[in-house]
Design an enzyme around this catalytic site. Sequence first.
Site, PDB file in Angstrom:
ATOM      1  N   ASN A 210       0.844  -1.203   0.000  1.00 19.62           N
ATOM      2  CA  ASN A 210       0.000   0.000   0.000  1.00 19.62           C
ATOM      3  C   ASN A 210       0.874   1.245   0.000  1.00 19.62           C
ATOM      4  OD1 ASN A 210       0.618   0.702   2.848  1.00 19.62           O
ATOM      5  ND2 ASN A 210      -0.366  -1.277   3.196  1.00 19.62           N
ATOM      6  N   ASP A 279      -4.262  -6.350   5.167  1.00 22.96           N
ATOM      7  CA  ASP A 279      -5.296  -7.183   5.791  1.00 22.96           C
ATOM      8  C   ASP A 279      -5.255  -8.617   5.277  1.00 22.96           C
ATOM      9  OD1 ASP A 279      -6.356  -5.193   7.427  1.00 22.96           O
ATOM     10  OD2 ASP A 279      -7.484  -4.335   5.753  1.00 22.96           O
ATOM     11  N   LYS A 289       8.749 -17.104 -10.607  1.00 18.01           N
ATOM     12  CA  LYS A 289       8.028 -15.929 -11.115  1.00 18.01           C
ATOM     13  C   LYS A 289       6.818 -16.387 -11.947  1.00 18.01           C
ATOM     14  CE  LYS A 289       8.736 -11.822 -13.907  1.00 18.01           C
ATOM     15  NZ  LYS A 289       9.575 -11.213 -14.917  1.00 18.01           N
ATOM     16  N   PHE A 323      -4.370   3.428  14.960  1.00 23.14           N
ATOM     17  CA  PHE A 323      -4.663   4.474  13.975  1.00 23.14           C
ATOM     18  C   PHE A 323      -5.843   4.037  13.132  1.00 23.14           C
ATOM     19  CE2 PHE A 323      -1.769   8.102  13.560  1.00 23.14           C
ATOM     20  CZ  PHE A 323      -1.073   7.911  14.730  1.00 23.14           C
ATOM     21  N   LYS A 337     -13.921   1.418  15.864  1.00 23.39           N
ATOM     22  CA  LYS A 337     -12.636   0.700  15.946  1.00 23.39           C
ATOM     23  C   LYS A 337     -12.114   0.662  17.383  1.00 23.39           C
ATOM     24  CE  LYS A 337     -10.961   1.022  12.000  1.00 23.39           C
ATOM     25  NZ  LYS A 337     -10.380   1.451  10.750  1.00 23.39           N
ATOM     26  N   LYS A 341     -11.713  -3.144  18.692  1.00 20.44           N
ATOM     27  CA  LYS A 341     -10.356  -3.654  18.909  1.00 20.44           C
ATOM     28  C   LYS A 341      -9.951  -3.605  20.384  1.00 20.44           C
ATOM     29  CE  LYS A 341      -8.765  -2.829  14.240  1.00 20.44           C
ATOM     30  NZ  LYS A 341      -7.626  -3.105  13.377  1.00 20.44           N
TER      31      LYS A 341
HETATM   32  O1  C5P Z   1      -9.018  -2.295  10.942  1.00 20.25           O
HETATM   33  P1  C5P Z   1      -8.098  -1.264  10.428  1.00 20.25           P
HETATM   34  O2  C5P Z   1      -7.035  -1.796   9.503  1.00 20.25           O
HETATM   35  O3  C5P Z   1      -8.747  -0.062   9.813  1.00 20.25           O
HETATM   36  O4  C5P Z   1      -7.365  -0.710  11.748  1.00 20.25           O
HETATM   37  C1  C5P Z   1      -6.292   0.150  11.684  1.00 20.25           C
HETATM   38  C2  C5P Z   1      -5.437  -0.042  12.907  1.00 20.25           C
HETATM   39  O5  C5P Z   1      -5.199  -1.428  13.132  1.00 20.25           O
HETATM   40  C3  C5P Z   1      -4.071   0.575  12.723  1.00 20.25           C
HETATM   41  O6  C5P Z   1      -3.602   0.987  13.986  1.00 20.25           O
HETATM   42  C4  C5P Z   1      -3.247  -0.586  12.190  1.00 20.25           C
HETATM   43  O7  C5P Z   1      -1.879  -0.402  12.471  1.00 20.25           O
HETATM   44  C5  C5P Z   1      -3.836  -1.768  12.928  1.00 20.25           C
HETATM   45  N1  C5P Z   1      -3.815  -3.055  12.196  1.00 20.25           N
HETATM   46  C6  C5P Z   1      -3.089  -4.111  12.690  1.00 20.25           C
HETATM   47  N2  C5P Z   1      -3.087  -5.315  12.039  1.00 20.25           N
HETATM   48  C7  C5P Z   1      -3.801  -5.497  10.919  1.00 20.25           C
HETATM   49  C8  C5P Z   1      -4.574  -4.436  10.406  1.00 20.25           C
HETATM   50  C9  C5P Z   1      -4.547  -3.210  11.061  1.00 20.25           C
HETATM   51  O8  C5P Z   1      -2.424  -3.944  13.714  1.00 20.25           O
HETATM   52  N3  C5P Z   1      -3.777  -6.674  10.311  1.00 20.25           N
END
Ligand code: C5P
Length: 397
Positions: A210, A279, A289, A323, A337, A341
């Site tokens: 990303n 994700d 490759k 974040f 969130k 979380k």
């Molecule tokens: O669920 P989302 O990706 O929007 O959440 C963002 C937050 O979760 C950020 O702090 C990011 O660093 C963390 N995150 C994580 N592991 C993941 C996805 C996001 O720690 N697999």
Amino acid sequence: MISLNNKHILLGVSGSIAAYKSAELVRRLKDAGADVRVALTKGGAEFITPLTFQALSGNPVHTNLLDTEAEAAMGHIALARWADAILVAPASANFIARLAQGRADDLLGAICLATDSTIAIAPAMNQQMWANTATQENLQQLRQRGILQFGPGEGDQACGETGPGRMLEANQLAAHTANIFETGLLSGRTVLLIAGPTQEAIDPVRYLSNHSSGKMGYAIAQAAAEAGAKVILISGPTALATPPRVERINVRSAQQMFDTVMQHVANSDIFISTAAVADYRPINIAQQKIKKTKDTLTLELQRNPDILAAVAALKNAPFTVGFAAETESLEQHAQEKLERKGVDMIAANLVGEGIAFEADENALLVLTAENKQQLATASKFMLGRQLINIIAKQHHI
Ligand code: C5P
């Protein structure tokens, strides 16, 4: 070694013979890593020329408040916002009086009124002028307003007299300026941070990733180190230099980031998750490759572990800060969130074309279960310091 890494220092120079030392001061501030801009008063320009400061700072020198061209390029409000700290050296008796009165009838006065950054003054004047009650009362007012005072020293003066009123030397002033940022708010604490993007391998030469630059996370890591914390930065691939006094561990994939966090989290007091963790990752990584033999190609993906949620769910979890990068409904998504979380704090920002990810500026909405705070658009370094101040306050509650 003092550090002013990535700091914007606005050096104000007012009318005093000590202005000759300010040329050296620009060098010392730059040696420490600062980007320096000089605002010269009319009195200052009687002692030293703008050209000297332009050559030493590598930036145009700012002299006029009412010059439309100069204001259009970088006016007093822009300079006031640009500065992480303002150091007026030398600060003449007259400038100190004007600052005490809050006058905005020249550029430096207007900048000092328009800033919310720390202002420090390095007085320089004849010892009688220094001892005068008017000067001392002005200084007392300035100290009460939170303006820092560096010096003066005592000794021989250019006027032939001896006593207090000598401007401190350039290296002393540079060290005092660096100390402005050394808050000690997190001394004795360990901060674990994740930053940057992750790369999820598709085959030996390709990956999914990303646009995260890592700038926000690195700025927070720097602010945490300046606040006196031991900082461990677990970073995905970025082009950024490691901030001073930060221990950096490089990783590529979300799984590696997760494993490395779990190795270090037990000894951490605060966990800050700025990384843009992918994700999903490809289920199968091709050994060779992948050739473009077909018109379409389907990659099957599987969910990566959520590092933040996993840390927040630990039995002795550190203070956790996540974040939220959103394209819409910022507060609503951030609130959701925070709860889902189970974290202590969420810093939310809007992302999209030209906002946040690769930019040097950002704006943050900081949420906890009890309150919310909006941090206005500013450099990521400035926001990093503001966020660390908020975290330090919350963490001590
Ligand atoms: O669920 P989302 O990706 O929007 O959440 C963002 C937050 O979760 C950020 O702090 C990011 O660093 C963390 N995150 C994580 N592991 C993941 C996805 C996001 O720690 N697999």
